[in-house]
Design an enzyme around this catalytic site. Sequence first.
Site, PDB file in Angstrom:
ATOM      1  N   CYS A 158       0.824  -1.209   0.000  1.00  0.00           N
ATOM      2  CA  CYS A 158       0.000   0.000   0.000  1.00  0.00           C
ATOM      3  C   CYS A 158       0.857   1.258   0.000  1.00  0.00           C
ATOM      4  O   CYS A 158       1.369   1.669   1.040  1.00  0.00           O
ATOM      5  CB  CYS A 158      -0.921  -0.030   1.220  1.00  0.00           C
ATOM      6  SG  CYS A 158      -1.932   1.439   1.387  1.00  0.00           S
TER       7      CYS A 158
ATOM      8  N   CYS B 168      -0.452   4.134   2.133  1.00  0.00           N
ATOM      9  CA  CYS B 168      -0.225   3.978   3.578  1.00  0.00           C
ATOM     10  C   CYS B 168       1.237   4.263   3.931  1.00  0.00           C
ATOM     11  O   CYS B 168       1.517   4.912   4.928  1.00  0.00           O
ATOM     12  CB  CYS B 168      -0.520   2.557   4.051  1.00  0.00           C
ATOM     13  SG  CYS B 168      -1.955   1.784   3.344  1.00  0.00           S
ATOM     14  N   ASP B 169       2.160   3.748   3.144  1.00  0.00           N
ATOM     15  CA  ASP B 169       3.558   3.710   3.584  1.00  0.00           C
ATOM     16  C   ASP B 169       4.533   4.537   2.744  1.00  0.00           C
ATOM     17  O   ASP B 169       5.698   4.673   3.123  1.00  0.00           O
ATOM     18  CB  ASP B 169       4.047   2.243   3.593  1.00  0.00           C
ATOM     19  CG  ASP B 169       3.236   1.397   4.565  1.00  0.00           C
ATOM     20  OD1 ASP B 169       2.882   1.924   5.632  1.00  0.00           O
ATOM     21  OD2 ASP B 169       2.939   0.237   4.252  1.00  0.00           O
TER      22      ASP B 169
END
Length: 305
Positions: free
Chosen positions: A131, A134-135
Amino acid sequence: MEQVIIVGTGCAGLTAAIYTARANLSPLVLEGSQPGGQLTTTTEVENFPGFPEGIDGSELIMRMHKQAERFGARFVYGSVDEFEHREGINCVKVDGKWLETKALIIASGASARWLGLPGEKELVGHGLTSCATCDGAFYKNVPVCVVGGGDSACEEALFLTRFASEVYLIHRRDSLRASKIMADRALAHPKIKPLWNSAVVEYVADSEKKMRAVLLQDLTSNATRELEVKCVFVAIGHNANTGPFAGKLDIDNKGYLSPKQGTEMNLPGVFAAGDVADQVYRQAVTAAGLGCAAAISAERWLAEQ
Ligand code: NAP
């Protein structure tokens, strides 16, 4: 006979649990094979509204869990093995035992596909993720790579150009599967470097067990070489967790649950929420929103009965 059973404890399932519990329906919530869902595999969540400093994914899930328990949700470990709709009653087989419910909210999520290489499980969250949203922000001014050649891979690669020094796009063929517009955009970006006919065959960790490089194989010559990257973003697709519902509920051609209207499925009293029915957004906050919608729909449907 339960009023509501909720399948899954990711953002969608837990939000549905909060809403149905608060409506005094005392939902029975099945933890599933990965309690807490995909958020528990990420480190910090920076885009969930209400947490300006960010929040650890597991911590966010734990708080939702507590909030649902506070209003009377009951949690049990177990996964659904089978589903049947018998004379208006929804039945799920959990660890060999049939449970009956009037309303069933399916929030069993989707699982990212992984490459299946040794050490994969240990590296997730330490330089291996599925992701970028997300990261990605954790990898500023360092080289990263994306594995895959579809729209997700292109989208992730483009997003990562905001942070990384260079983004290697590693694809097993010599042309992208992605839509032309996405492919053109990705390939035109100066930071994105496509590596065609290539496969990651090994992850190389440093002494702190964080990603340092990948071993890359040229699939035309079979030659291998090391490529220094601080993070590998695997974007080779997701599988919706619909196994026990196949053949009984409407599933689209990509394998996701396909509600006939809103969150309402094709059988009475069955609702779907979160990534199991969403191949487009796949965000924690959209899953939570759909969990809320499914809970309100289930509550209204129960009131009508
Ligand atoms: P996808 O279209 O199925 O693409 C998966 C990619 O991963 C393919 O290029 C495939 O290679 C590669 N792949 C699969 N297994 C692999 C393996 N074991 N090793 C290496 N590579 C592997 O999946 P997706 O990109 O997640 O897209 C899913 C759906 O969502 C699509 O319909 C897509 O259009 C849509 N989507 C749209 C957008 C957008 O429009 N903005 C964004 C994201 C997703 P091959 O090409 O060789 O098969």
